[in-house]
Design a protein around this motif. Structure first.
Motif, PDB file in Angstrom:
ATOM      1  N   VAL A 283       8.352 -16.238  -3.176  1.00 55.65           N
ATOM      2  CA  VAL A 283       8.213 -14.694  -3.343  1.00 55.65           C
ATOM      3  C   VAL A 283       9.025 -14.286  -4.403  1.00 55.65           C
ATOM      4  N   CYS A 284       8.197 -13.645  -5.491  1.00 60.40           N
ATOM      5  CA  CYS A 284       8.897 -13.202  -6.751  1.00 60.40           C
ATOM      6  C   CYS A 284       8.982 -11.641  -6.835  1.00 60.40           C
ATOM      7  N   GLY A 285       8.408 -10.886  -5.947  1.00 62.13           N
ATOM      8  CA  GLY A 285       8.561  -9.443  -6.216  1.00 62.13           C
ATOM      9  C   GLY A 285       7.338  -8.640  -5.286  1.00 62.13           C
ATOM     10  N   LEU A 286       7.200  -7.501  -5.856  1.00 61.19           N
ATOM     11  CA  LEU A 286       6.284  -6.786  -5.329  1.00 61.19           C
ATOM     12  C   LEU A 286       5.235  -5.997  -6.324  1.00 61.19           C
ATOM     13  N   MET A 287       3.994  -5.788  -5.836  1.00 62.01           N
ATOM     14  CA  MET A 287       2.823  -5.094  -6.661  1.00 62.01           C
ATOM     15  C   MET A 287       2.319  -4.081  -5.738  1.00 62.01           C
ATOM     16  N   THR A 288       1.898  -3.038  -6.648  1.00 61.72           N
ATOM     17  CA  THR A 288       1.159  -1.962  -6.076  1.00 61.72           C
ATOM     18  C   THR A 288      -0.022  -1.344  -7.067  1.00 61.72           C
ATOM     19  N   VAL A 289      -1.076  -1.239  -6.172  1.00 62.87           N
ATOM     20  CA  VAL A 289      -2.191  -0.308  -7.106  1.00 62.87           C
ATOM     21  C   VAL A 289      -2.107   0.969  -6.540  1.00 62.87           C
ATOM     22  N   ALA A 290      -1.294   1.965  -7.476  1.00 62.77           N
ATOM     23  CA  ALA A 290      -1.244   3.281  -6.793  1.00 62.77           C
ATOM     24  C   ALA A 290      -2.403   4.186  -6.725  1.00 62.77           C
TER      25      ALA A 290
ATOM     26  N   ASN B 122       0.981  -1.146  -0.016  1.00 64.73           N
ATOM     27  CA  ASN B 122       0.011  -0.053   0.048  1.00 64.73           C
ATOM     28  C   ASN B 122       0.849   1.269  -0.020  1.00 64.73           C
ATOM     29  N   ILE B 123       1.386   1.502  -1.219  1.00 67.06           N
ATOM     30  CA  ILE B 123       2.287   2.543  -1.220  1.00 67.06           C
ATOM     31  C   ILE B 123       2.002   4.008  -0.951  1.00 67.06           C
ATOM     32  N   GLY B 124       0.706   4.242  -1.318  1.00 63.61           N
ATOM     33  CA  GLY B 124       0.072   5.453  -0.942  1.00 63.61           C
ATOM     34  C   GLY B 124      -0.466   5.513   0.501  1.00 63.61           C
ATOM     35  N   ALA B 125      -0.387   4.675   1.162  1.00 60.48           N
ATOM     36  CA  ALA B 125      -0.619   4.456   2.680  1.00 60.48           C
ATOM     37  C   ALA B 125      -2.384   5.109   2.509  1.00 60.48           C
ATOM     38  N   GLU B 126      -3.107   4.439   1.699  1.00 60.07           N
ATOM     39  CA  GLU B 126      -4.485   4.789   1.557  1.00 60.07           C
ATOM     40  C   GLU B 126      -5.357   4.020   2.679  1.00 60.07           C
ATOM     41  N   GLU B 127      -6.145   4.456   3.322  1.00 59.78           N
ATOM     42  CA  GLU B 127      -6.832   3.870   4.123  1.00 59.78           C
ATOM     43  C   GLU B 127      -7.743   2.675   3.446  1.00 59.78           C
ATOM     44  N   SER B 128      -8.175   3.115   2.275  1.00 60.04           N
ATOM     45  CA  SER B 128      -9.145   2.192   1.390  1.00 60.04           C
ATOM     46  C   SER B 128      -8.595   1.012   0.788  1.00 60.04           C
ATOM     47  N   LYS B 129      -7.048   1.054   0.931  1.00 61.70           N
ATOM     48  CA  LYS B 129      -6.499  -0.080  -0.025  1.00 61.70           C
ATOM     49  C   LYS B 129      -5.666  -1.161   0.841  1.00 61.70           C
ATOM     50  N   ASN B 130      -5.964  -2.344   0.250  1.00 63.43           N
ATOM     51  CA  ASN B 130      -5.228  -3.350   1.053  1.00 63.43           C
ATOM     52  C   ASN B 130      -3.578  -3.334   0.623  1.00 63.43           C
ATOM     53  N   GLY B 131      -2.817  -3.983   1.217  1.00 66.71           N
ATOM     54  CA  GLY B 131      -1.524  -4.089   1.143  1.00 66.71           C
ATOM     55  C   GLY B 131      -0.656  -4.032   2.546  1.00 66.71           C
ATOM     56  N   ILE B 132       0.513  -4.307   2.464  1.00 64.34           N
ATOM     57  CA  ILE B 132       1.487  -4.061   3.499  1.00 64.34           C
ATOM     58  C   ILE B 132       2.052  -2.879   3.340  1.00 64.34           C
ATOM     59  N   LYS B 133       2.279  -2.130   4.661  1.00 61.84           N
ATOM     60  CA  LYS B 133       3.130  -0.756   4.767  1.00 61.84           C
ATOM     61  C   LYS B 133       4.504  -0.822   4.015  1.00 61.84           C
ATOM     62  N   PRO B 134       4.870  -0.011   3.420  1.00 60.19           N
ATOM     63  CA  PRO B 134       6.222   0.077   3.013  1.00 60.19           C
ATOM     64  C   PRO B 134       7.489  -0.467   3.937  1.00 60.19           C
TER      65      PRO B 134
END
Ligand SMILES: *Cc1c(COP(=O)(O)O)cnc(C)c1O
Length: 231
Positions: A156-163, A126-138
């Motif tokens: 583990v092959c890498g990283l993904m984000t929804v900006a 969750n690169i944008g640290a958006e509350e509405s989004k899933n994801g691990i904090k950077p």
């Protein structure tokens, strides 16, 4: 020419321009066609144009399309994955982009073991640290990866984000740069059982910027198929 093939030509042109601008190799970029809400006929058209990697964000939709298209495509799960649905896709997908909790990783490991084949995954950030989004904090990423690297049936092959959605894609440049830095940091630590090779980021609105900042998987729906019809 159909609109899908015309659109695809434009996308490919933009990809090559972004590569040229940033000195990157075109062959290093994997284009995922995002097929959520898109019917089989149009998906087949894309397959016939040579785009074989497809992204779906819902398990049910992926399964019903897999039933028809099967291994003529390489399937990617790109949306939020509930633990109780892992068992339905474990033998169908090539890469899960959206691992965002330890419990989910644990379940994928368990099902992959039963399926006798390790599953390739990306960790969603969750690169944008958006509350509405899933994801691990950077800042929690490295610890999280260390923890799940213990699982024998997960690669583990890498990283993904929804900006974040932004009007001007330049406004996501900093996010993509942060993702790339995180990716390189972890890559350079050469951790056991971790092979950081994919950085999945960039959608229709911002894939050129994402490529310039180091993406090697881009996920494009609207840019190929036009606006989605959710009805
Ligand atoms: C829908 C979706 C995309 C594609 O979005 P477009 O803007 O239509 O290109 C990419 N990634 C994820 C996770 C999605 O859900």
């Amino acid at each position: 020419m159909s609109s899908i093939s015309e659109n695809l030509e434009k996308v490919k042109y933009n990809i090559s321009e972004a590569c040229r601008k940033s000195g990157r190799n075109l062959d290093d970029i994997l284009l995922l066609g995002v097929t959520k809400t898109i019917d089989i006929e149009r998906i087949n058209e894309l397959l016939n144009l040579g785009v074989k990697n497809l992204g779906e964000n819902k398990v049910q939709e992926l399964i019903s399309k897999y039933d028809i298209i099967g291994d003529n495509a390489d399937w990617h799960l790109i949306g939020h994955l509930q633990r109780n649905k892992v068992k339905y896709i474990i033998d169908k997908v090539k890469l899960i982009h959206s691992v965002d909790s330890f419990e989910l990783a644990e379940e994928i490991n368990k099902r992959a073991l039963k399926n006798n084949k390790a599953m390739d995954i990306l960790v969603e950030i969750n690169i944008g640290a958006e509350e509405s989004k899933n994801g691990i904090k950077p800042e929690d990423t490295e610890k999280f990866i260390d923890k799940i690297s213990e699982f024998e049936y997960i690669n583990v092959c890498g990283l993904m984000t929804v900006a974040p959605y932004v009007e001007n894609p330049q406004n996501n440049r900093r996010c993509f740069e942060q993702m790339h830095n995180l990716f390189v940091d972890i890559h350079d630590k050469n951790k056991d059982n971790i092979n950081m090779k994919f950085l999945s980021m960039g959608m229709t609105n911002d894939y050129s910027v994402a490529i310039e900042q180091g993406a090697n998987i881009i996920r494009i729906g609207t840019g190929i198929f036009g606006a989605r019809n959710y009805s």
